[in-house]
Design a protein around this motif. Sequence first.
Motif, PDB file in Angstrom:
ATOM      1  N   GLY A  22     -34.318  -8.531  37.959  1.00 52.73           N
ATOM      2  CA  GLY A  22     -35.313  -7.403  38.597  1.00 52.73           C
ATOM      3  C   GLY A  22     -35.207  -6.272  37.977  1.00 52.73           C
ATOM      4  O   GLY A  22     -35.721  -5.224  38.374  1.00 52.73           O
ATOM      5  N   LYS A  23     -33.984  -6.304  36.989  1.00 52.64           N
ATOM      6  CA  LYS A  23     -33.547  -4.683  36.437  1.00 52.64           C
ATOM      7  C   LYS A  23     -34.588  -4.865  35.320  1.00 52.64           C
ATOM      8  O   LYS A  23     -35.165  -4.827  34.434  1.00 52.64           O
ATOM      9  N   PRO A  24     -34.875  -3.445  35.556  1.00 48.17           N
ATOM     10  CA  PRO A  24     -35.877  -2.888  34.638  1.00 48.17           C
ATOM     11  C   PRO A  24     -35.728  -2.681  32.813  1.00 48.17           C
ATOM     12  O   PRO A  24     -34.212  -1.749  32.863  1.00 48.17           O
ATOM     13  N   TYR A  25     -36.668  -2.483  31.859  1.00 44.67           N
ATOM     14  CA  TYR A  25     -35.584  -2.102  30.466  1.00 44.67           C
ATOM     15  C   TYR A  25     -36.820  -1.886  29.865  1.00 44.67           C
ATOM     16  O   TYR A  25     -38.292  -1.575  29.946  1.00 44.67           O
ATOM     17  N   ALA A  26     -36.543  -0.830  28.557  1.00 38.79           N
ATOM     18  CA  ALA A  26     -37.677  -0.151  27.951  1.00 38.79           C
ATOM     19  C   ALA A  26     -37.581  -1.101  26.714  1.00 38.79           C
ATOM     20  O   ALA A  26     -36.354  -1.271  26.086  1.00 38.79           O
ATOM     21  N   VAL A  27     -38.982  -1.502  26.571  1.00 37.99           N
ATOM     22  CA  VAL A  27     -39.096  -2.394  25.381  1.00 37.99           C
ATOM     23  C   VAL A  27     -39.000  -1.731  24.138  1.00 37.99           C
ATOM     24  O   VAL A  27     -39.601  -0.777  24.446  1.00 37.99           O
ATOM     25  N   GLY A  28     -37.619  -2.834  23.598  1.00 36.35           N
ATOM     26  CA  GLY A  28     -37.495  -2.259  22.035  1.00 36.35           C
ATOM     27  C   GLY A  28     -36.903  -0.936  21.399  1.00 36.35           C
ATOM     28  O   GLY A  28     -37.301  -0.546  20.642  1.00 36.35           O
ATOM     29  N   LEU A  29     -36.865  -0.130  22.848  1.00 38.68           N
ATOM     30  CA  LEU A  29     -36.221   1.456  22.797  1.00 38.68           C
ATOM     31  C   LEU A  29     -34.672   1.206  23.175  1.00 38.68           C
ATOM     32  O   LEU A  29     -34.189   0.009  24.246  1.00 38.68           O
ATOM     33  N   ALA A  30     -33.871   1.512  22.599  1.00 39.44           N
ATOM     34  CA  ALA A  30     -32.117   1.777  22.566  1.00 39.44           C
ATOM     35  C   ALA A  30     -31.593   2.899  23.477  1.00 39.44           C
ATOM     36  O   ALA A  30     -31.640   3.744  23.375  1.00 39.44           O
ATOM     37  N   VAL A  31     -32.373   2.663  25.148  1.00 34.94           N
ATOM     38  CA  VAL A  31     -32.224   3.480  25.473  1.00 34.94           C
ATOM     39  C   VAL A  31     -31.637   2.482  27.668  1.00 34.94           C
ATOM     40  O   VAL A  31     -32.517   1.043  27.495  1.00 34.94           O
ATOM     41  N   GLU A  32     -31.186   2.861  27.847  1.00 28.82           N
ATOM     42  CA  GLU A  32     -30.588   2.134  29.533  1.00 28.82           C
ATOM     43  C   GLU A  32     -31.121   3.596  30.728  1.00 28.82           C
ATOM     44  O   GLU A  32     -30.903   4.525  30.371  1.00 28.82           O
ATOM     45  N   PHE A  33     -31.846   2.389  31.492  1.00 26.60           N
ATOM     46  CA  PHE A  33     -32.447   3.647  32.072  1.00 26.60           C
ATOM     47  C   PHE A  33     -31.954   2.568  34.160  1.00 26.60           C
ATOM     48  O   PHE A  33     -32.323   1.444  33.889  1.00 26.60           O
ATOM     49  N   CYS A  34     -32.481   3.760  35.053  1.00 28.17           N
ATOM     50  CA  CYS A  34     -31.998   2.552  36.588  1.00 28.17           C
ATOM     51  C   CYS A  34     -33.236   3.829  37.294  1.00 28.17           C
ATOM     52  O   CYS A  34     -32.887   5.003  36.939  1.00 28.17           O
ATOM     53  N   LEU A  35     -33.830   3.127  38.254  1.00 27.06           N
ATOM     54  CA  LEU A  35     -34.433   4.144  39.298  1.00 27.06           C
ATOM     55  C   LEU A  35     -33.785   3.559  40.802  1.00 27.06           C
ATOM     56  O   LEU A  35     -33.519   2.479  40.816  1.00 27.06           O
ATOM     57  N   SER A  36     -34.001   4.637  42.022  1.00 20.71           N
ATOM     58  CA  SER A  36     -34.011   4.659  43.165  1.00 20.71           C
ATOM     59  C   SER A  36     -34.853   5.447  44.021  1.00 20.71           C
ATOM     60  O   SER A  36     -35.183   6.248  42.984  1.00 20.71           O
ATOM     61  N   HIS A  37     -35.633   5.091  44.998  1.00 25.52           N
ATOM     62  CA  HIS A  37     -36.209   5.850  45.678  1.00 25.52           C
ATOM     63  C   HIS A  37     -35.997   4.949  47.430  1.00 25.52           C
ATOM     64  O   HIS A  37     -35.503   4.217  47.834  1.00 25.52           O
ATOM     65  N   SER A  38     -36.182   6.450  48.526  1.00 23.72           N
ATOM     66  CA  SER A  38     -36.004   6.481  49.481  1.00 23.72           C
ATOM     67  C   SER A  38     -36.743   7.255  50.070  1.00 23.72           C
ATOM     68  O   SER A  38     -36.159   8.985  50.172  1.00 23.72           O
ATOM     69  N   ASP A  39     -38.186   6.750  51.080  1.00 24.94           N
ATOM     70  CA  ASP A  39     -38.286   7.739  51.524  1.00 24.94           C
ATOM     71  C   ASP A  39     -39.685   8.551  50.554  1.00 24.94           C
ATOM     72  O   ASP A  39     -40.062   8.125  49.992  1.00 24.94           O
ATOM     73  N   ASP A  40     -39.106   9.975  50.690  1.00 24.90           N
ATOM     74  CA  ASP A  40     -39.534  11.012  49.855  1.00 24.90           C
ATOM     75  C   ASP A  40     -38.861  11.333  48.098  1.00 24.90           C
ATOM     76  O   ASP A  40     -39.245  12.018  47.386  1.00 24.90           O
ATOM     77  N   MET A  41     -37.150  10.458  48.074  1.00 20.95           N
ATOM     78  CA  MET A  41     -36.890  11.093  47.244  1.00 20.95           C
ATOM     79  C   MET A  41     -37.050   9.798  45.881  1.00 20.95           C
ATOM     80  O   MET A  41     -36.765   8.816  46.600  1.00 20.95           O
ATOM     81  N   VAL A  42     -37.184  10.160  44.629  1.00 20.05           N
ATOM     82  CA  VAL A  42     -37.154   9.242  43.848  1.00 20.05           C
ATOM     83  C   VAL A  42     -36.676   9.986  42.486  1.00 20.05           C
ATOM     84  O   VAL A  42     -35.720  11.289  42.421  1.00 20.05           O
ATOM     85  N   VAL A  43     -35.622   8.807  42.645  1.00 19.41           N
ATOM     86  CA  VAL A  43     -34.198   9.521  41.253  1.00 19.41           C
ATOM     87  C   VAL A  43     -34.045   8.377  40.155  1.00 19.41           C
ATOM     88  O   VAL A  43     -34.106   7.179  40.122  1.00 19.41           O
ATOM     89  N   CYS A  44     -33.730   9.448  38.635  1.00 23.00           N
ATOM     90  CA  CYS A  44     -34.104   8.233  37.383  1.00 23.00           C
ATOM     91  C   CYS A  44     -32.041   8.329  36.996  1.00 23.00           C
ATOM     92  O   CYS A  44     -32.848   9.408  36.763  1.00 23.00           O
ATOM     93  N   ALA A  45     -32.112   8.276  36.172  1.00 27.02           N
ATOM     94  CA  ALA A  45     -31.330   7.972  35.428  1.00 27.02           C
ATOM     95  C   ALA A  45     -30.695   7.302  34.231  1.00 27.02           C
ATOM     96  O   ALA A  45     -31.947   6.155  33.857  1.00 27.02           O
ATOM     97  N   VAL A  46     -30.583   8.032  32.817  1.00 23.24           N
ATOM     98  CA  VAL A  46     -31.488   7.480  31.486  1.00 23.24           C
ATOM     99  C   VAL A  46     -29.877   7.957  30.648  1.00 23.24           C
ATOM    100  O   VAL A  46     -29.452   8.801  31.092  1.00 23.24           O
ATOM    101  N   SER A  47     -29.519   6.766  29.427  1.00 27.17           N
ATOM    102  CA  SER A  47     -28.480   6.505  28.903  1.00 27.17           C
ATOM    103  C   SER A  47     -28.196   6.939  28.000  1.00 27.17           C
ATOM    104  O   SER A  47     -29.930   5.268  28.171  1.00 27.17           O
ATOM    105  N   ASP A  48     -27.473   6.348  26.691  1.00 25.74           N
ATOM    106  CA  ASP A  48     -27.274   5.161  25.830  1.00 25.74           C
ATOM    107  C   ASP A  48     -26.739   3.951  26.568  1.00 25.74           C
ATOM    108  O   ASP A  48     -26.580   3.158  25.310  1.00 25.74           O
ATOM    109  N   ARG A  49     -26.043   3.993  27.770  1.00 25.05           N
ATOM    110  CA  ARG A  49     -24.899   3.065  28.074  1.00 25.05           C
ATOM    111  C   ARG A  49     -26.009   2.684  29.427  1.00 25.05           C
ATOM    112  O   ARG A  49     -26.280   3.380  29.822  1.00 25.05           O
ATOM    113  N   PRO A  50     -25.339   1.764  29.615  1.00 25.24           N
ATOM    114  CA  PRO A  50     -25.145   1.236  31.006  1.00 25.24           C
ATOM    115  C   PRO A  50     -24.873   2.293  32.433  1.00 25.24           C
ATOM    116  O   PRO A  50     -23.984   2.282  32.671  1.00 25.24           O
ATOM    117  N   VAL A  51     -26.723   2.206  33.414  1.00 25.28           N
ATOM    118  CA  VAL A  51     -26.706   3.086  34.200  1.00 25.28           C
ATOM    119  C   VAL A  51     -26.667   2.909  35.814  1.00 25.28           C
ATOM    120  O   VAL A  51     -27.134   1.276  35.329  1.00 25.28           O
TER     121      VAL A  51
END
Length: 199
Positions: A73-102
């Motif tokens: 279930g890990k999301p990825y950006a098709v064809g792009l050299a980028v790593e990202f991760c998402l999380s959310h809880s109640d009212d808060m949504v968070v994203c981390a973006v990097s050039d290596r696993p996060v």
Amino acid sequence: MQRFVTRLSDFTDEQYEAAFSRMEPAKQQRVLRLRRADDRRRTVAADALARTHIAAFCGISPDKVTLAVGAHGKPYAVGLAVEFCLSHSDDMVVCAVSDRPVGVDVERVRPVDLKIARRLFTRKEQEILLDGDLSPERFCLCEDAAMLTRFYRFWTAKEAYFKRLGVGMGDWHPISVADCPDITLTYEDIGEYILAFCE
């Protein structure tokens, strides 16, 4: 690693419609199958946050970002050299973006039954959480602010760590985030939320 936070309560109906229209058809269908309106809104807001910041990171338009889901279930950006991760809880949504696993996780701090720590935390983590007293009666409903902070720091760190690896929760117990030398964990407290970032 770049970090981005938004509040669901700040996500307007117009933003929702625009973000939903940019999603891949299969993801739109998954969103429409969600029973609760808040879950649909949270999913679309997380997708919009990811697309916007992946696009900025890669120097392209958000319309050029295609998101897919890989193993576990890990999301990825098709064809792009980028790593990202998402999380959310109640009212808060968070994203981390990097050039290596996060990895990232956010949780709203609320009372919790510590029996879950007995199942999912290592002995060392349990000792830190409970100040060394591992008697069975300590694994109960917890409302103590300091202990809740320790609990949610361990919980979010574990979630962020395993999201970084792209593996499921079944691998939790044997690994202690209290002494993982190969990762960098950082925390952020925002109001009643605790965020953990792992790289």
